[in-house]
Scaffold this motif. Sequence first.
Motif, PDB file in Angstrom:
ATOM      1  N   ARG A  44       1.043   1.466   7.987  1.00 46.33           N
ATOM      2  CA  ARG A  44      -0.371   1.804   7.850  1.00 46.33           C
ATOM      3  C   ARG A  44      -0.624   3.276   8.149  1.00 46.33           C
ATOM      4  N   MET A  81       0.819  -1.207   0.000  1.00 46.40           N
ATOM      5  CA  MET A  81       0.000   0.000   0.000  1.00 46.40           C
ATOM      6  C   MET A  81       0.856   1.261   0.000  1.00 46.40           C
ATOM      7  N   GLU A 140       4.760  -1.769  -7.603  1.00 48.85           N
ATOM      8  CA  GLU A 140       3.549  -2.387  -7.057  1.00 48.85           C
ATOM      9  C   GLU A 140       3.197  -3.657  -7.825  1.00 48.85           C
ATOM     10  N   GLU A 187       0.735   3.986  -2.990  1.00 50.70           N
ATOM     11  CA  GLU A 187       0.368   5.378  -2.726  1.00 50.70           C
ATOM     12  C   GLU A 187       1.352   6.352  -3.364  1.00 50.70           C
ATOM     13  N   ARG A 226       3.974   6.353   6.274  1.00 53.78           N
ATOM     14  CA  ARG A 226       4.534   5.830   5.024  1.00 53.78           C
ATOM     15  C   ARG A 226       5.773   6.612   4.597  1.00 53.78           C
TER      16      ARG A 226
END
Length: 299
Positions: free
Chosen positions: A146, A80, A91, A84, A149
């Motif tokens: 979470r 994630m 990814e 982002e 980042r």
Amino acid sequence: MTHELFLTTTRGLQRESPAMRLYEKAKRLGIWNPSDIDLRRDREDWQGLAADEQDILLRLTAMFQAGEEAVTLDLLPLIMAIAEEGRVEEEMFLTTFLFEEAKHTDFFNRFLTEVAGATGDLSRYHSENYREVFYRALPEALGALRHDRSAAAQVRASVTYNVIVEGMLAETGYHAYFTVLERQDLMPGTRRGIALLKQDESRHIAYGIYLLSRLVAAEPALWDVLEAQMNALLPAALGVIGDVFAQYDPIPFGLVEADFIDYGLAQFQKRVARLERARGMSPEEIVQTTNRVIDRDDG
């Protein structure tokens, strides 16, 4: 969060990037099915082992099994964080991580149920050093992504996952396991699974070193974060290896503890040396260096 553009319809995919080269390897080498591996002779070989030989293999497998489950559970925040940032090539490759870690969890579960016939709670094989790394440090470092980042948080996560868990402990454990089975010509199905699994892990480590290299090259101050995380985890990681051998006298299969401590440290130091060289590199040099490693690696 909404989208303003899509990279694949603006600049296209950067197919010579390290992540895309690794993705190509994952598509070619990573599509294997644990359910297709024949474990019938492995069961026969297992039944012919002495009790202490069974115990050390069961101990190692219980560590592998929980470790693979742990990274399967804990990996999503890293994916994630990279998503982002809009790093679509990275990814794309990271999607194979989760599939492969789940596949490794599947493979070791087959060994435990179909070969060893293990039932009950195997966490008795998880020492305090093991728990420090897999029960605490790994979920904490990856879980932090979470809500944070930042580059520093990514460094801590990748050091924990790619350098310590995969690059040192997993590689050393699989080396020990494979060495035992190869020397004794035991359990061909398990050997095949570990050989395939090691190829998967080599791609994961290659990406982790690339990620850390580009982060510390972009922000030299992150080297202190990287070094602090490695120093914090190294004693427990070495302890995990030592704890296995401390349970046996004599050690089954004629294994020598120092051989595996030395192997683990050599793998660790090799990755640290690459990261140290990356500190003074340009982004282009990091890409070129990483691609050379990927091209010569059989994983």
